[in-house]
Design an enzyme around this catalytic site. Structure first.
Site, PDB file in Angstrom:
ATOM      1  N   ALA A  17       1.274   8.109   8.052  1.00 24.73           N
ATOM      2  CA  ALA A  17       1.679   6.891   7.366  1.00 24.73           C
ATOM      3  C   ALA A  17       0.443   6.243   6.736  1.00 24.73           C
ATOM      4  O   ALA A  17      -0.388   6.935   6.143  1.00 24.73           O
ATOM      5  CB  ALA A  17       2.411   5.961   8.322  1.00 24.73           C
ATOM      6  N   SER A  18       0.266   4.941   6.890  1.00 28.79           N
ATOM      7  CA  SER A  18      -0.842   4.266   6.203  1.00 28.79           C
ATOM      8  C   SER A  18      -2.206   4.565   6.797  1.00 28.79           C
ATOM      9  O   SER A  18      -3.226   4.240   6.191  1.00 28.79           O
ATOM     10  CB  SER A  18      -0.612   2.762   6.170  1.00 28.79           C
ATOM     11  OG  SER A  18       0.275   2.436   5.130  1.00 28.79           O
ATOM     12  N   THR A  19      -2.263   5.190   7.966  1.00 28.28           N
ATOM     13  CA  THR A  19      -3.552   5.657   8.471  1.00 28.28           C
ATOM     14  C   THR A  19      -4.124   6.727   7.546  1.00 28.28           C
ATOM     15  O   THR A  19      -5.325   6.996   7.557  1.00 28.28           O
ATOM     16  CB  THR A  19      -3.407   6.165   9.911  1.00 28.28           C
ATOM     17  OG1 THR A  19      -2.847   5.110  10.717  1.00 28.28           O
ATOM     18  CG2 THR A  19      -4.737   6.560  10.526  1.00 28.28           C
TER      19      THR A  19
ATOM     20  N   LYS B 251      -4.649   6.276   4.588  1.00 27.91           N
ATOM     21  CA  LYS B 251      -5.539   5.571   3.660  1.00 27.91           C
ATOM     22  C   LYS B 251      -7.007   5.736   4.049  1.00 27.91           C
ATOM     23  O   LYS B 251      -7.889   5.697   3.185  1.00 27.91           O
ATOM     24  CB  LYS B 251      -5.172   4.090   3.591  1.00 27.91           C
ATOM     25  CG  LYS B 251      -3.830   3.811   2.912  1.00 27.91           C
ATOM     26  CD  LYS B 251      -3.522   2.334   2.881  1.00 27.91           C
ATOM     27  CE  LYS B 251      -2.281   2.031   2.051  1.00 27.91           C
ATOM     28  NZ  LYS B 251      -1.014   2.480   2.679  1.00 27.91           N
TER      29      LYS B 251
ATOM     30  N   SER C 229       1.385  -0.934   7.236  1.00 32.81           N
ATOM     31  CA  SER C 229       1.902  -0.747   5.891  1.00 32.81           C
ATOM     32  C   SER C 229       3.334  -1.196   5.724  1.00 32.81           C
ATOM     33  O   SER C 229       3.588  -2.263   5.197  1.00 32.81           O
ATOM     34  CB  SER C 229       1.771   0.715   5.503  1.00 32.81           C
ATOM     35  OG  SER C 229       2.430   1.547   6.427  1.00 32.81           O
TER      36      SER C 229
END
Length: 394
Positions: A110-112, A114, A20
């Site tokens: 973080a973007s995990t 998503k 990300s």
């Protein structure tokens, strides 16, 4: 120091996957990208008492001794067919108090995150409460882009600019929230990066909007929906969606830059869906295994989620519905997602054809974390062999 793992398994290639963002001062920076190479995983062991598995554990412990010396601070889990083969916690979750990383230390995904936001959308789809090709305006009437669908948000083919690059700090409050992002799109109506569904471009805006769609359909805040319908049913007791305006959960890790300085909260920390989930490697493994059961999300829905959607650029790398994909010509498919937010670096790799999983979480900035899935894979596979075959310099 020498480490044992298998020569033939692509020792010269390491994982640097696009994730990300590095959000220092609100700017976005991509992790360098390269081409990893994995094959099918068919281990001769799935029990930690097996001598070969013991050798694998020894090799991984030796490897992580080096990683700790190089600055790794976090947790790692390797699972195979529902069994945890390797689970370790290194360093401190809160340096100031000296609190150690434990199985209950939650760190920012973080973007995990998503993958879990996608899971909420997939669950609502299976319940008949939405369809992937529904227009976003069906659930957010004042959304100014009339031709965008939920599927285009999920697979980053919306063309929407990333709010993190443009939305300013609010004057009247400390943190932005998802409503602020929606209001910014409604009032500013920024130009799309490209015509709808003609290209892939990763944008955190897509997943912030998806979280708002969850709220619109469910009538509850995203954090409560996630707890009630995902985390609790799966048994993810150490997972939550952060609200930075509330008192901090005492077991949540702090995040640090590489100099061990705390990364302070910023105004984007109140926006969730694209980030904002705190969890542990064991809870993520529960999420991983729930997706194999066929009971939580329908296999047909997961098939859509794991399918690649962008073919403008040739190569093995692609994006599904909430998951990055590695699709090799020989049929091997890896489903994964990395993350980077403040000092947190995350890796979540799923070899779905073999029920093999690698999860790494860190709360002190360390770019080398993104190399670890390839290195762990090499060691695990190499542990099936012994003797001089495995000797190599890393």
């Amino acid at each position: 120091m020498r480490i044992k793992f298998l020569k033939p398994f692509y020792l010269s290639i390491f994982v640097f996957i696009l994730v990300s963002c590095d959000f220092k001062n609100g700017s976005q920076a991509a992790i360098p990208d390269s081409a990893p190479k994995f094959s099918r995983v068919n281990l001769s062991y799935n029990d930690t008492t097996d001598p070969v598995c013991k050798q694998m554990i020894y090799n991984l412990d030796t490897f992580y001794q080096r990683q700790v010396l190089a600055g790794f601070n976090g947790s790692v889990l390797v699972g195979y067919k529902g069994k945890i083969l390797y689970e370790r916690y290194y360093g401190v979750s809160q340096k100031e108090s000296g609190a150690k990383w434990t199985s209950e230390s939650q760190s920012q995904l973080a973007s995990t995150s998503k993958t879990l936001t996608s899971g909420a959308i997939l669950l609502l789809k299976d319940k008949g409460l939405l369809a992937f090709d529904d227009l976003v305006t069906k659930y957010i009437p004042n959304f100014p882009y009339q031709d965008l669908t939920i599927r285009m948000l999920l697979n980053h083919r919306s063309g929407l600019p990333d709010y993190i690059k443009f939305v300013s700090k609010p004057i009247e409050k400390k943190y932005l929230d998802n409503d602020d992002v929606l209001n910014w799109f409604a009032t500013k109506q920024p130009k799309q990066n490209f015509k709808t569904n003609t290209a892939f471009r990763y944008s955190n805006s897509n997943y912030a909007i998806l979280a708002s769609i969850v709220e619109s359909i469910s009538g509850m805040k995203f954090k409560y929906f996630m707890k009630r319908f995902l985390f609790t049913p799966i048994g993810m007791d150490n997972t939550f969606v952060i609200d930075p305006s509330e008192e901090r959960i005492c077991t949540a890790t702090f995040c640090y830059n590489y100099k061990w300085q705390i990364e302070p909260d910023m105004h984007y920390d109140g926006v969730v869906g694209d980030k904002g989930v705190y969890s542990t490697v064991k809870d993520l493994y529960k999420w991983d295994q729930a997706l194999y059961s066929g009971k939580f999300i329908k296999p047909s829905t997961l098939k859509e989620a794991y399918s690649p959607y962008s073919f403008e650029k040739p190569g093995i790398k692609n994006y599904g519905l909430g998951w990055r994909t590695l699709n090799y010509p020989d049929g091997v498919n890896i489903i994964y997602h990395n993350g980077w937010w403040h000092g947190n670096n995350t890796c979540f790799y799923r070899f779905i054809q073999d029920n093999f999983t690698i999860i790494v979480l860190g709360n002190r900035f360390n770019r080398n974390i993104y190399r670890q899935p390839q290195q762990i894979y090499n060691i695990v596979m190499g542990s099936m062999f012994s003797g001089d075959e495995l000797e190599t310099e890393e």
